[in-house]
Design an enzyme around this catalytic site. Structure first.
Site: not given
Length: 281
Positions: A54-55, A59, A126-127, A154
């Site tokens: 997924d990384g 990218r 994603n976020d 947090d």
């Protein structure tokens, strides 16, 4: 003739060895194979095949936005890379034959205003996250210019449907199935009884205000973007780019969710303490 971009995860021996098999296999079937340099130079493929996890898909989607991506997983979980390595030939034959659909997901545009001036304008797949340092922070949340609440904790996550299975899920937020037209706004460890995630329409304007002096950072898709200051306003809205995945026949979001996010995603893990050669102190 299919034009296929091929990118293997850098430094992953397994991905690089697989690429050495895939390239001649595609060429023998009449495909034009474009490497990463050619893609960065402007060559436009029908599909980019990402050999990794997924990384790598993230990218590639950042560097070469709006092009459909087929991920062939050579990592661990690989939720976005739903094709496993052992099935690569079948998957690529379907791509060559045109037996795939393009699943389109939204992205997030994030702008930071400080003293009324925009100082950062970026986007995420994603976020978008406001994250504290070592101490609790206060984040005010506004939706479509209406005040919702102030969350001590947090920080705060704004996630797309594809991002909802990442940090959002880990923080107790919902999983938004592919095709849901909305974003999840999830408090991180809120020190308040009111800590429920909000799922807002994709058209919504989301404003997050850092309302404390303590250390906090803006993080986009896991990458730190900016150290925030008290009073900074982070606006988040539907982005201009689209996250596109090539989805093959038989691929199923719910099958992937069940199989990849079970409690044994690391069945071969070896405990650090107590194993041979490493005793407890």
């Amino acid at each position: 003739m299919a034009r296929i971009g091929l990118i293997a995860a850098h430094g992953k021996t397994e991905a690089e060895s697989l690429a050495a098999e895939v390239i001649p296999w595609l060429q023998q079937r009449g495909c034009e194979v474009l490497n990463e340099d050619e893609l960065r130079g402007g060559a436009r493929p029908d599909v980019i095949v990402a050999l990794g996890g997924d990384g790598l898909i993230m990218r590639v989607a950042h560097d070469l936005p709006d092009i459909p991506i087929l991920g062939i997983n050579v990592g661990r979980v690989g939720f976005l890379a739903m094709t496993e390595r052992q099935h690569w030939q079948d998957a690529l034959q379907e791509i060559i034959d045109g037996r795939y659909e393009v699943q389109e997901g939204p992205t997030l545009e994030a702008t930071v205003f400080r003293n009324g001036q925009a100082i950062v304008d970026a986007w995420a797949i994603n976020d978008v996250v406001i994250r504290s340092g070592m101490q609790l922070i206060d984040v005010e949340v506004y939706i479509d210019e209406r005040y919702v609440n102030t969350y001590p904790g947090d920080g705060m996550i704004v996630a797309t449907p594809q991002g909802s299975t990442a940090y959002c899920m880990a923080a107790g937020g919902p999983v938004l199935a592919a095709g849901v037209g909305g974003f999840a706004v999830t408090p991180i460890c809120a020190h308040s009884p009111i800590r429920t995630t909000l799922v807002v329409p994709k058209s919504a304007l989301i404003e997050l205000v850092l309302a404390s002096e303590r250390e906090a950072h803006l993080i986009l898709d896991g990458v730190p973007e900016l150290e925030l200051q008290e009073g900074d306003v982070v606006t988040v809205r539907d982005g201009a780019h689209r996250f596109r995945l090539a989805v093959l026949e038989g691929m199923n979001f719910y099958d992937a969710f069940r199989s990849k996010f079970n409690f044994m995603i690391r069945p071969d893990a070896v405990p650090t303490l107590g194993r041979r050669g490493r005793e407890r102190p």
